[in-house]
Design a protein around this motif. Structure first.
Motif, PDB file in Angstrom:
ATOM      1  N   ALA A  33      54.316  31.464  42.593  1.00 53.43           N
ATOM      2  CA  ALA A  33      55.666  32.011  42.796  1.00 53.43           C
ATOM      3  C   ALA A  33      55.790  33.464  42.344  1.00 53.43           C
ATOM      4  CB  ALA A  33      56.688  31.161  42.037  1.00 53.43           C
ATOM      5  N   SER A  34      54.792  33.990  41.641  1.00 54.07           N
ATOM      6  CA  SER A  34      54.922  35.314  41.024  1.00 54.07           C
ATOM      7  C   SER A  34      55.241  36.444  42.005  1.00 54.07           C
ATOM      8  CB  SER A  34      53.661  35.648  40.219  1.00 54.07           C
ATOM      9  OG  SER A  34      52.504  35.607  41.031  1.00 54.07           O
ATOM     10  N   PRO A  35      54.686  36.482  43.238  1.00 56.71           N
ATOM     11  CA  PRO A  35      55.069  37.589  44.134  1.00 56.71           C
ATOM     12  C   PRO A  35      56.517  37.504  44.582  1.00 56.71           C
ATOM     13  CG  PRO A  35      53.647  36.047  45.278  1.00 56.71           C
ATOM     14  CD  PRO A  35      53.627  35.665  43.835  1.00 56.71           C
ATOM     15  N   TYR A  36      57.043  36.275  44.735  1.00 61.34           N
ATOM     16  CA  TYR A  36      58.454  36.124  45.093  1.00 61.34           C
ATOM     17  C   TYR A  36      59.342  36.622  43.948  1.00 61.34           C
ATOM     18  CZ  TYR A  36      56.708  33.124  48.858  1.00 61.34           C
ATOM     19  OH  TYR A  36      56.049  32.633  49.960  1.00 61.34           O
ATOM     20  N   VAL A  37      58.929  36.327  42.722  1.00 60.52           N
ATOM     21  CA  VAL A  37      59.666  36.812  41.550  1.00 60.52           C
ATOM     22  C   VAL A  37      59.621  38.338  41.498  1.00 60.52           C
ATOM     23  CG1 VAL A  37      59.743  36.828  39.025  1.00 60.52           C
ATOM     24  CG2 VAL A  37      59.237  34.695  40.245  1.00 60.52           C
ATOM     25  N   ALA A  38      58.436  38.905  41.730  1.00 59.85           N
ATOM     26  CA  ALA A  38      58.296  40.367  41.712  1.00 59.85           C
ATOM     27  C   ALA A  38      59.152  41.010  42.795  1.00 59.85           C
ATOM     28  CB  ALA A  38      56.824  40.748  41.896  1.00 59.85           C
ATOM     29  N   ASP A  55      59.373  51.426  38.597  1.00 62.64           N
ATOM     30  CA  ASP A  55      58.043  51.961  38.296  1.00 62.64           C
ATOM     31  C   ASP A  55      57.052  50.863  37.928  1.00 62.64           C
ATOM     32  OD1 ASP A  55      58.997  54.479  38.790  1.00 62.64           O
ATOM     33  OD2 ASP A  55      59.137  55.087  36.678  1.00 62.64           O
ATOM     34  N   GLU A  56      57.537  49.787  37.309  1.00 61.77           N
ATOM     35  CA  GLU A  56      56.660  48.688  36.915  1.00 61.77           C
ATOM     36  C   GLU A  56      56.121  47.923  38.127  1.00 61.77           C
ATOM     37  OE1 GLU A  56      58.688  46.114  34.239  1.00 61.77           O
ATOM     38  OE2 GLU A  56      59.094  47.678  32.754  1.00 61.77           O
ATOM     39  N   TYR A  57      56.880  47.931  39.223  1.00 63.24           N
ATOM     40  CA  TYR A  57      56.538  47.101  40.376  1.00 63.24           C
ATOM     41  C   TYR A  57      56.079  47.904  41.590  1.00 63.24           C
ATOM     42  CZ  TYR A  57      58.500  43.064  37.963  1.00 63.24           C
ATOM     43  OH  TYR A  57      58.740  42.053  37.062  1.00 63.24           O
ATOM     44  N   VAL A  58      55.839  49.198  41.415  1.00 65.66           N
ATOM     45  CA  VAL A  58      55.389  50.032  42.533  1.00 65.66           C
ATOM     46  C   VAL A  58      54.138  50.798  42.129  1.00 65.66           C
ATOM     47  CG1 VAL A  58      55.974  51.898  44.127  1.00 65.66           C
ATOM     48  CG2 VAL A  58      57.730  50.277  43.424  1.00 65.66           C
ATOM     49  N   VAL A 173      44.564  35.876  48.955  1.00 68.20           N
ATOM     50  CA  VAL A 173      44.850  35.537  47.568  1.00 68.20           C
ATOM     51  C   VAL A 173      45.530  36.684  46.830  1.00 68.20           C
ATOM     52  CG1 VAL A 173      43.810  34.886  45.362  1.00 68.20           C
ATOM     53  CG2 VAL A 173      42.928  33.906  47.489  1.00 68.20           C
ATOM     54  N   ASN A 174      45.168  37.904  47.172  1.00 67.36           N
ATOM     55  CA  ASN A 174      45.639  39.065  46.417  1.00 67.36           C
ATOM     56  C   ASN A 174      46.601  39.955  47.194  1.00 67.36           C
ATOM     57  OD1 ASN A 174      43.998  38.455  44.114  1.00 67.36           O
ATOM     58  ND2 ASN A 174      42.224  39.232  45.242  1.00 67.36           N
ATOM     59  N   GLU A 175      47.135  39.467  48.315  1.00 67.24           N
ATOM     60  CA  GLU A 175      48.048  40.285  49.121  1.00 67.24           C
ATOM     61  C   GLU A 175      49.232  39.439  49.577  1.00 67.24           C
ATOM     62  OE1 GLU A 175      46.555  43.788  51.525  1.00 67.24           O
ATOM     63  OE2 GLU A 175      47.034  42.357  53.124  1.00 67.24           O
ATOM     64  N   PHE A 176      50.418  40.007  49.433  1.00 63.45           N
ATOM     65  CA  PHE A 176      51.671  39.333  49.776  1.00 63.45           C
ATOM     66  C   PHE A 176      52.460  40.279  50.665  1.00 63.45           C
ATOM     67  CE2 PHE A 176      56.119  38.215  48.883  1.00 63.45           C
ATOM     68  CZ  PHE A 176      56.092  36.840  49.060  1.00 63.45           C
ATOM     69  N   GLY A 197      46.561  41.900  38.211  1.00 58.74           N
ATOM     70  CA  GLY A 197      46.462  40.902  37.165  1.00 58.74           C
ATOM     71  C   GLY A 197      46.779  39.522  37.734  1.00 58.74           C
ATOM     72  N   LEU A 198      46.940  38.522  36.872  1.00 55.14           N
ATOM     73  CA  LEU A 198      47.159  37.158  37.341  1.00 55.14           C
ATOM     74  C   LEU A 198      48.564  36.950  37.883  1.00 55.14           C
ATOM     75  CD1 LEU A 198      46.089  34.305  37.678  1.00 55.14           C
ATOM     76  CD2 LEU A 198      46.790  33.818  35.326  1.00 55.14           C
ATOM     77  N   PHE A 199      49.579  37.491  37.189  1.00 48.54           N
ATOM     78  CA  PHE A 199      50.966  37.229  37.557  1.00 48.54           C
ATOM     79  C   PHE A 199      51.709  38.455  38.082  1.00 48.54           C
ATOM     80  CE2 PHE A 199      50.178  34.185  33.968  1.00 48.54           C
ATOM     81  CZ  PHE A 199      50.127  33.052  34.744  1.00 48.54           C
ATOM     82  N   MET A 200      51.146  39.631  37.949  1.00 44.57           N
ATOM     83  CA  MET A 200      51.850  40.864  38.302  1.00 44.57           C
ATOM     84  C   MET A 200      51.509  41.290  39.726  1.00 44.57           C
ATOM     85  SD  MET A 200      54.024  42.993  37.142  1.00 44.57           S
ATOM     86  CE  MET A 200      54.675  44.630  37.346  1.00 44.57           C
ATOM     87  N   TRP A 201      52.537  41.752  40.452  1.00 49.16           N
ATOM     88  CA  TRP A 201      52.362  42.261  41.808  1.00 49.16           C
ATOM     89  C   TRP A 201      53.063  43.598  41.932  1.00 49.16           C
ATOM     90  CZ3 TRP A 201      49.851  39.466  45.786  1.00 49.16           C
ATOM     91  CH2 TRP A 201      49.434  38.186  45.419  1.00 49.16           C
TER      92      TRP A 201
END
Length: 210
Positions: A33-38, A55-58, A173-176, A197-201
Motif C-alpha cells: 500500500a505504500s505507493p498509494y499512501v505516498a 520535497d520528501e516525495y519528489v 516491483v519498483n515502479e508505480f 527504500g522499502l516503503f518510500m516512493w
C-alpha cells in the motif's frame, strides 16, 4: 513444576508463531500500500504547497530530466506534423528548443507537481507555467487548483473540462504509475513513482504519451 513449564512452552510457541505471521503480513500489506499512501500525501502536500513534504516525495533531478526528454519529444512530434514543406519550421524548432528550459524549470516545482497530479500536464505552449496556488478558502479547507480551462482563461463560453479519469497501479516491483485521461479518445499522460527504500516512493518521471 517441569510439567507446567513444558505446558507453557507448548502454549507460547504457537502464540509466538502467530505473532510473527501477523507482523510479516502487516509489513507486506503496508509495503504493497505504500505507493498509494505516498501518492495521497504528495497530492495533499502539493495542493497546499507544503514545500517540505513535497520535497520528501519528489526526486527533482530525475523529474527534471524526464520533463526535458518528454517536452522535447512533444515539441518534435508537433513540428513534424506542422513541417510538411513549411519554411518556418526551422524557426519554430528554435523557438521550441528555447521553451524547454523555462518550461522544465516551471514544472519541476511544487506548483508544477500540483499541476501534474491534478490533470494539468505541460503542453509545450509559449510562456506556459503551472497554475498559481489557489486562494485559501475562508473555512481553512484546502482548495485544489482549478481544472484546465477554468478560471479567467476560460471566459470564452466553453464548458470547462471535467476532472480527469485516473488509474493507478504497479508497473513492476519498483515502479508505480498514475495515468490521467480527460475523456474517451483524449491523450493520456502518466506520473511515475519509483521506489526509494522499502516503503518510500518518489515522483521521478512523467510520460506525456500516456
Amino acid at each position: 513444576m517441569a510439567g507446567l513449564v513444558r505446558m507453557q512452552g507448548r502454549v507460547g510457541r504457537p502464540l509466538l508463531i502467530a505473532l510473527i505471521v501477523i507482523v510479516i503480513v502487516g509489513v507486506l500489506g503496508y509495503a504493497y500500500a505504500s505507493p498509494y499512501v505516498a501518492l495521497e500525501r504528495l497530492i495533499r502536500a502539493a495542493d497546499s504547497r507544503d514545500v517540505q513534504t513535497v520535497d520528501e516525495y519528489v526526486d527533482y533531478p530525475a523529474l527534471r530530466e524526464s520533463l526535458k526528454l518528454q517536452v522535447t519529444g512533444l515539441l518534435t512530434r508537433r513540428l513534424d506534423v506542422q513541417h510538411n514543406g513549411n519554411p518556418l519550421a526551422a524557426i519554430g524548432a528554435m523557438i521550441g528548443v528555447a521553451l524547454i528550459g523555462p518550461l522544465v524549470d516551471a514544472y519541476a516545482t511544487p506548483d508544477g507537481v500540483a499541476a501534474l497530479l491534478n490533470g494539468m500536464p505541460p503542453r509545450g505552449e509559449p510562456g506556459e507555467r503551472p497554475p498559481a496556488p489557489p486562494a485559501a478558502p475562508a473555512d481553512g479547507a484546502t482548495a485544489r487548483p482549478p481544472a484546465p480551462g477554468s478560471g479567467p482563461g476560460a471566459a470564452n463560453g466553453q464548458t470547462p473540462p471535467q476532472p480527469p479519469q485516473t488509474t493507478a497501479g504497479y508497473r513492476g516491483v519498483n515502479e508505480f504509475v498514475v495515468s490521467y485521461q480527460h475523456g474517451v479518445g483524449d491523450t493520456r499522460y502518466s506520473a511515475i513513482f519509483r521506489r526509494n527504500g522499502l516503503f518510500m516512493w518518489k515522483l521521478s518521471a512523467v510520460d506525456l504519451n500516456g
